[in-house]
Design an enzyme around this catalytic site. Sequence first.
Site, mmCIF file in Angstrom:
data_model
loop_
_atom_site.group_PDB
_atom_site.id
_atom_site.type_symbol
_atom_site.label_atom_id
_atom_site.label_comp_id
_atom_site.label_asym_id
_atom_site.label_seq_id
_atom_site.Cartn_x
_atom_site.Cartn_y
_atom_site.Cartn_z
ATOM 1 N N MET A 117 0.857 -1.185 0.000
ATOM 2 C CA MET A 117 0.000 0.000 0.000
ATOM 3 C C MET A 117 0.897 1.241 0.000
ATOM 4 O O MET A 117 0.496 2.319 0.430
ATOM 5 C CB MET A 117 -0.941 -0.017 1.210
ATOM 6 C CG MET A 117 -1.893 -1.216 1.161
ATOM 7 S SD MET A 117 -3.418 -0.982 2.058
ATOM 8 C CE MET A 117 -2.829 -0.825 3.728
ATOM 9 N N GLY A 118 2.132 1.074 -0.478
ATOM 10 C CA GLY A 118 3.050 2.206 -0.588
ATOM 11 C C GLY A 118 3.731 2.529 0.727
ATOM 12 O O GLY A 118 3.768 1.710 1.638
ATOM 13 N N ASN A 119 4.273 3.754 0.800
ATOM 14 C CA ASN A 119 5.107 4.171 1.917
ATOM 15 C C ASN A 119 6.217 3.130 2.126
ATOM 16 O O ASN A 119 6.355 2.529 3.186
ATOM 17 C CB ASN A 119 4.274 4.382 3.190
ATOM 18 C CG ASN A 119 5.050 5.202 4.199
ATOM 19 O OD1 ASN A 119 5.422 4.736 5.259
ATOM 20 N ND2 ASN A 119 5.351 6.431 3.848
ATOM 21 N N HIS A 131 9.356 1.006 2.739
ATOM 22 C CA HIS A 131 10.392 1.069 3.775
ATOM 23 C C HIS A 131 11.242 -0.204 3.747
ATOM 24 O O HIS A 131 11.046 -1.066 2.874
ATOM 25 C CB HIS A 131 9.760 1.292 5.154
ATOM 26 C CG HIS A 131 8.590 0.387 5.421
ATOM 27 N ND1 HIS A 131 8.720 -0.967 5.499
ATOM 28 C CD2 HIS A 131 7.270 0.645 5.582
ATOM 29 C CE1 HIS A 131 7.556 -1.512 5.738
ATOM 30 N NE2 HIS A 131 6.643 -0.552 5.773
ATOM 31 N N ARG A 132 12.125 -0.316 4.741
ATOM 32 C CA ARG A 132 13.089 -1.427 4.771
ATOM 33 C C ARG A 132 12.453 -2.808 4.707
ATOM 34 O O ARG A 132 12.999 -3.731 4.115
ATOM 35 C CB ARG A 132 13.923 -1.324 6.058
ATOM 36 C CG ARG A 132 15.176 -0.515 5.860
ATOM 37 C CD ARG A 132 16.189 -0.821 6.921
ATOM 38 N NE ARG A 132 15.747 -0.398 8.242
ATOM 39 C CZ ARG A 132 15.888 -1.142 9.330
ATOM 40 N NH1 ARG A 132 16.410 -2.345 9.268
ATOM 41 N NH2 ARG A 132 15.482 -0.695 10.502
ATOM 42 N N HIS A 160 9.763 -3.628 3.116
ATOM 43 C CA HIS A 160 9.410 -3.915 1.721
ATOM 44 C C HIS A 160 10.649 -4.353 0.930
ATOM 45 O O HIS A 160 10.568 -5.216 0.057
ATOM 46 C CB HIS A 160 8.804 -2.672 1.048
ATOM 47 C CG HIS A 160 7.467 -2.273 1.592
ATOM 48 N ND1 HIS A 160 7.219 -1.055 2.143
ATOM 49 C CD2 HIS A 160 6.291 -2.954 1.669
ATOM 50 C CE1 HIS A 160 5.973 -0.980 2.536
ATOM 51 N NE2 HIS A 160 5.377 -2.126 2.270
ATOM 52 N N GLY A 197 4.851 -10.246 4.319
ATOM 53 C CA GLY A 197 5.596 -10.194 5.572
ATOM 54 C C GLY A 197 4.884 -10.957 6.683
ATOM 55 O O GLY A 197 3.659 -10.979 6.748
ATOM 56 N N ASP A 231 2.183 -9.383 9.461
ATOM 57 C CA ASP A 231 0.726 -9.562 9.391
ATOM 58 C C ASP A 231 0.452 -11.062 9.342
ATOM 59 O O ASP A 231 0.126 -11.614 8.291
ATOM 60 C CB ASP A 231 0.168 -8.844 8.157
ATOM 61 C CG ASP A 231 0.426 -7.353 8.224
ATOM 62 O OD1 ASP A 231 -0.114 -6.699 9.119
ATOM 63 O OD2 ASP A 231 1.207 -6.847 7.401
ATOM 64 N N GLN A 250 -3.033 -12.326 8.262
ATOM 65 C CA GLN A 250 -3.218 -12.022 6.837
ATOM 66 C C GLN A 250 -2.498 -13.063 5.971
ATOM 67 O O GLN A 250 -3.041 -13.575 4.992
ATOM 68 C CB GLN A 250 -2.682 -10.617 6.548
ATOM 69 C CG GLN A 250 -2.475 -10.328 5.064
ATOM 70 C CD GLN A 250 -2.067 -8.894 4.772
ATOM 71 O OE1 GLN A 250 -2.877 -7.997 4.894
ATOM 72 N NE2 GLN A 250 -0.823 -8.669 4.373
#
Length: 284
Positions: A30-32, A34-35, A37, A149, A152, A155
């Site tokens: 969902m963007g933003n 960071h490390r 990702h 990841g 979650d 999920q």
Amino acid sequence: MEVYTDIYKFRKVIKQLKYQNRSIALVPTMGNIHRAHFELIRNGRKHADIVIVSIFVNPMQFERTDDFKNYPRTLEDDLKKLNSEKVNLVFTPTLHTIYPSGIDKHTFVKVPGISDILEGALRPGHFLGVTTVVNKLFNIVQPDIACFGQKDFQQLAIIQKMTTDLSMDIRIISIPTVREANGLAISSRNCLLTETQTQCAPVLANTMRWIATLIRNGRNDYHSIIKNANTKLQANGLKPTEIFICDATTFQTITKQTTKAVILMSAFLGRIRLIDNQIVNLLN
Ligand code: PAF
């Protein structure tokens, strides 16, 4: 790196890649960026020829409109980061592309049972939104593998069940949670914390580790452990929303047969809800 918003142009590229027999890894986000990702992207590259990152803030999985509105949107910066990670393609669909007939009239995908318990009971409709959008992304991108990841945890289990139940030929790769040096699990929402909240945030992971140690040492009075953990969190300015200790495979109460337990935790710091989890291997 090529960036596509238009689904028709993007599909043409996917067709070409398929024709060339290139394997595809999808990292849905969902963007933003960071490390954490980056870890997903690097693992994707290990397993496939082409890495595709999707960026879509999915309204269907937010149960609070303020959370959806305030979700950090940093596209320009994200694209720079993805480019430096040598991502091949980025898919940034519009709301209309994903939900052409609106969210309420859209077909949805629901994984029964596991979507309605624990985090799903606290956030009704959340996992339905996740599985619906991930399904759509899988259909559009047609990846061979997809990376998610372990932060979650529920999920991940739901997506794994969805791919198995719907006979999808996609391997789900789960990547361990990436943490700050102080133990805080890295998340897109962390950037919304104030300085003081950032200092309190690691208490969630610390408390989780404390619970894990107790369980490893044979304690099974889960109710009193949870009660004490709640007190610890509250004393440090966090408002706990869930602390679940359950079987990591069935998501049910721990029994004599349980070999792996999971501690699932979430807490509010101001208006930001942090989540975390830890697996504990039980010696039977
Ligand atoms: O984990 C996330 O960032 C989202 O739930 C996902 C999988 C990208 C679906 O919107």
